[in-house]
Design a protein around this motif. Structure first.
Motif, PDB file in Angstrom:
ATOM      1  N   LEU A 126       1.008  -1.062   0.076  1.00  0.00           N
ATOM      2  CA  LEU A 126       0.121   0.170  -0.029  1.00  0.00           C
ATOM      3  C   LEU A 126       0.962   1.305   0.117  1.00  0.00           C
ATOM      4  N   GLY A 127       0.325   2.428  -0.579  1.00  0.00           N
ATOM      5  CA  GLY A 127       0.769   3.785  -0.211  1.00  0.00           C
ATOM      6  C   GLY A 127       0.358   4.314   0.983  1.00  0.00           C
ATOM      7  N   LEU A 128       1.370   5.065   1.608  1.00  0.00           N
ATOM      8  CA  LEU A 128       0.840   5.796   2.961  1.00  0.00           C
ATOM      9  C   LEU A 128       0.341   7.150   2.821  1.00  0.00           C
ATOM     10  N   THR A 129       0.236   7.790   1.761  1.00  0.00           N
ATOM     11  CA  THR A 129      -0.121   9.249   1.609  1.00  0.00           C
ATOM     12  C   THR A 129      -1.294   9.149   0.997  1.00  0.00           C
ATOM     13  N   ASP A 130      -2.490   9.987   1.687  1.00  0.00           N
ATOM     14  CA  ASP A 130      -3.717   9.989   1.506  1.00  0.00           C
ATOM     15  C   ASP A 130      -3.871  11.044   0.152  1.00  0.00           C
ATOM     16  N   VAL A 131      -5.396  11.049  -0.250  1.00  0.00           N
ATOM     17  CA  VAL A 131      -5.535  11.907  -1.384  1.00  0.00           C
ATOM     18  C   VAL A 131      -5.104  13.661  -1.254  1.00  0.00           C
ATOM     19  N   LYS A 132      -5.136  14.002   0.019  1.00  0.00           N
ATOM     20  CA  LYS A 132      -4.734  15.233   0.417  1.00  0.00           C
ATOM     21  C   LYS A 132      -3.061  15.522   0.651  1.00  0.00           C
ATOM     22  N   GLY A 133      -2.612  14.418   0.559  1.00  0.00           N
ATOM     23  CA  GLY A 133      -0.850  14.598   0.569  1.00  0.00           C
ATOM     24  C   GLY A 133      -0.554  14.477   2.125  1.00  0.00           C
ATOM     25  N   LEU A 134      -1.535  13.863   2.986  1.00  0.00           N
ATOM     26  CA  LEU A 134      -1.307  13.689   4.254  1.00  0.00           C
ATOM     27  C   LEU A 134      -1.045  12.075   4.853  1.00  0.00           C
ATOM     28  N   PRO A 135      -0.483  11.944   5.808  1.00  0.00           N
ATOM     29  CA  PRO A 135      -0.447  10.332   6.321  1.00  0.00           C
ATOM     30  C   PRO A 135      -1.830   9.796   6.171  1.00  0.00           C
ATOM     31  N   LEU A 136      -1.704   8.439   5.608  1.00  0.00           N
ATOM     32  CA  LEU A 136      -2.967   7.752   5.416  1.00  0.00           C
ATOM     33  C   LEU A 136      -3.519   7.462   6.694  1.00  0.00           C
ATOM     34  N   CYS A 137      -4.834   7.391   6.901  1.00  0.00           N
ATOM     35  CA  CYS A 137      -5.521   7.245   8.370  1.00  0.00           C
ATOM     36  C   CYS A 137      -6.869   6.514   8.012  1.00  0.00           C
ATOM     37  N   ALA A 138      -7.456   6.137   9.011  1.00  0.00           N
ATOM     38  CA  ALA A 138      -8.775   5.381   9.035  1.00  0.00           C
ATOM     39  C   ALA A 138      -8.635   3.892   8.410  1.00  0.00           C
ATOM     40  N   ALA A 139      -9.740   3.238   8.280  1.00  0.00           N
ATOM     41  CA  ALA A 139      -9.734   1.941   7.898  1.00  0.00           C
ATOM     42  C   ALA A 139      -9.063   1.748   6.495  1.00  0.00           C
ATOM     43  N   VAL A 140      -8.293   0.839   6.215  1.00  0.00           N
ATOM     44  CA  VAL A 140      -7.777   0.634   4.915  1.00  0.00           C
ATOM     45  C   VAL A 140      -8.215  -0.772   4.328  1.00  0.00           C
ATOM     46  N   ARG A 141      -8.762  -0.621   3.219  1.00  0.00           N
ATOM     47  CA  ARG A 141      -9.069  -1.950   2.569  1.00  0.00           C
ATOM     48  C   ARG A 141      -9.071  -1.760   1.216  1.00  0.00           C
ATOM     49  N   PRO A 142      -8.954  -2.994   0.177  1.00  0.00           N
ATOM     50  CA  PRO A 142      -8.908  -2.681  -1.142  1.00  0.00           C
ATOM     51  C   PRO A 142      -9.790  -1.778  -1.774  1.00  0.00           C
ATOM     52  N   PRO A 143      -9.568  -0.897  -2.696  1.00  0.00           N
ATOM     53  CA  PRO A 143      -8.338  -1.076  -3.495  1.00  0.00           C
ATOM     54  C   PRO A 143      -7.067  -0.122  -3.020  1.00  0.00           C
ATOM     55  N   LEU A 144      -7.121   0.525  -1.588  1.00  0.00           N
ATOM     56  CA  LEU A 144      -5.865   1.109  -1.008  1.00  0.00           C
ATOM     57  C   LEU A 144      -4.957   0.180  -0.650  1.00  0.00           C
ATOM     58  N   VAL A 145      -5.003  -0.770  -0.541  1.00  0.00           N
ATOM     59  CA  VAL A 145      -4.290  -2.080  -0.358  1.00  0.00           C
ATOM     60  C   VAL A 145      -4.398  -3.167  -0.923  1.00  0.00           C
ATOM     61  N   THR A 146      -3.246  -3.933  -1.522  1.00  0.00           N
ATOM     62  CA  THR A 146      -3.329  -5.094  -2.435  1.00  0.00           C
ATOM     63  C   THR A 146      -2.711  -6.208  -1.645  1.00  0.00           C
ATOM     64  N   TRP A 147      -3.567  -7.329  -1.652  1.00  0.00           N
ATOM     65  CA  TRP A 147      -2.903  -8.580  -0.764  1.00  0.00           C
ATOM     66  C   TRP A 147      -2.607  -9.627  -1.653  1.00  0.00           C
ATOM     67  N   SER A 148      -1.508 -10.072  -1.108  1.00  0.00           N
ATOM     68  CA  SER A 148      -0.939 -11.493  -1.929  1.00  0.00           C
ATOM     69  C   SER A 148      -0.592 -12.507  -0.768  1.00  0.00           C
ATOM     70  N   VAL A 149       0.258 -13.440  -1.505  1.00  0.00           N
ATOM     71  CA  VAL A 149       0.824 -14.563  -0.923  1.00  0.00           C
ATOM     72  C   VAL A 149       2.260 -14.766  -1.061  1.00  0.00           C
ATOM     73  N   GLU A 150       3.050 -14.952  -0.334  1.00  0.00           N
ATOM     74  CA  GLU A 150       4.471 -15.462  -0.380  1.00  0.00           C
ATOM     75  C   GLU A 150       4.720 -16.477   0.200  1.00  0.00           C
ATOM     76  N   SER A 151       5.692 -17.288  -0.210  1.00  0.00           N
ATOM     77  CA  SER A 151       6.471 -18.335   0.802  1.00  0.00           C
ATOM     78  C   SER A 151       7.138 -17.581   2.022  1.00  0.00           C
ATOM     79  N   ALA A 152       6.922 -18.067   3.302  1.00  0.00           N
ATOM     80  CA  ALA A 152       7.886 -17.412   4.325  1.00  0.00           C
ATOM     81  C   ALA A 152       9.029 -17.834   4.152  1.00  0.00           C
ATOM     82  N   THR A 153       9.452 -18.934   3.417  1.00  0.00           N
ATOM     83  CA  THR A 153      10.978 -19.464   3.245  1.00  0.00           C
ATOM     84  C   THR A 153      11.644 -18.835   2.221  1.00  0.00           C
TER      85      THR A 153
END
Length: 155
Positions: A126-153
């Motif tokens: 995810l990006g951490l800057t909101d639409v006003k150029g400030l630090p991202l806040c409030a509840a963050v869900r897609p499309p503001l965050v992209t979830w994926s899978v990786e091997s922990a190894t």
């Protein structure tokens, strides 16, 4: 299992204050520990090129899905999240929080979460800057965050 948070587009080291507060000149972001709000994981300056956190957690069954728990996982079953906290660092190194973002797990597709449990790592990008150029806040869900899978190894 692990949760890895990969953040880019940080808003910068300064942030305008409110009507009754001064501008913030040493902004940082970290992950906040559950039930210990003063305990922060991996403080990053607001002008860093990126910020990465890796959190250990456990996964267990939840009616209709999977429940994640761990020292940095907040909330009730079905409403879990991780707090990304924004604060100003003073001359003595003290951190004063001024806003938080909730990285919500209810926005993770169930298939992705199941695959992450099997592979060992759930990744949030995810990006951490909101639409006003400030630090991202409030509840963050897609499309503001992209979830994926990786091997922990790393394989």
């Amino acid at each position: 299992m692990q949760i890895r948070i990969e953040a880019v587009d940080l808003p910068g080291r300064s942030c305008p204050g409110g009507p009754d507060s001064p501008d913030l000149l040493d902004v940082h972001v970290a992950v906040q520990r559950r039930e210990r709000p003063g305990e922060l994981l991996d403080l990053h300056p607001g002008d860093a090129a990126s910020a990465v956190w890796t959190l250990e957690c456990t996964a267990g069954p939840l009616a209709g899905g999977i429940d994640l728990k761990g020292p940095y996982v907040q909330g009730r079953p079905g409403q879990r999240f991780v707090y990304l906290v924004w604060g100003n660092v003073d001359q003595d190194g003290g951190f004063t929080m001024f806003r938080r973002a909730k990285l919500m797990f209810d926005g993770v597709d169930g298939r992705i979460l199941a695959e992450a449990v099997a592979a060992g790592r759930l990744v949030a990008r995810l990006g951490l800057t909101d639409v006003k150029g400030l630090p991202l806040c409030a509840a963050v869900r897609p499309p503001l965050v992209t979830w994926s899978v990786e091997s922990a190894t790393g394989v």
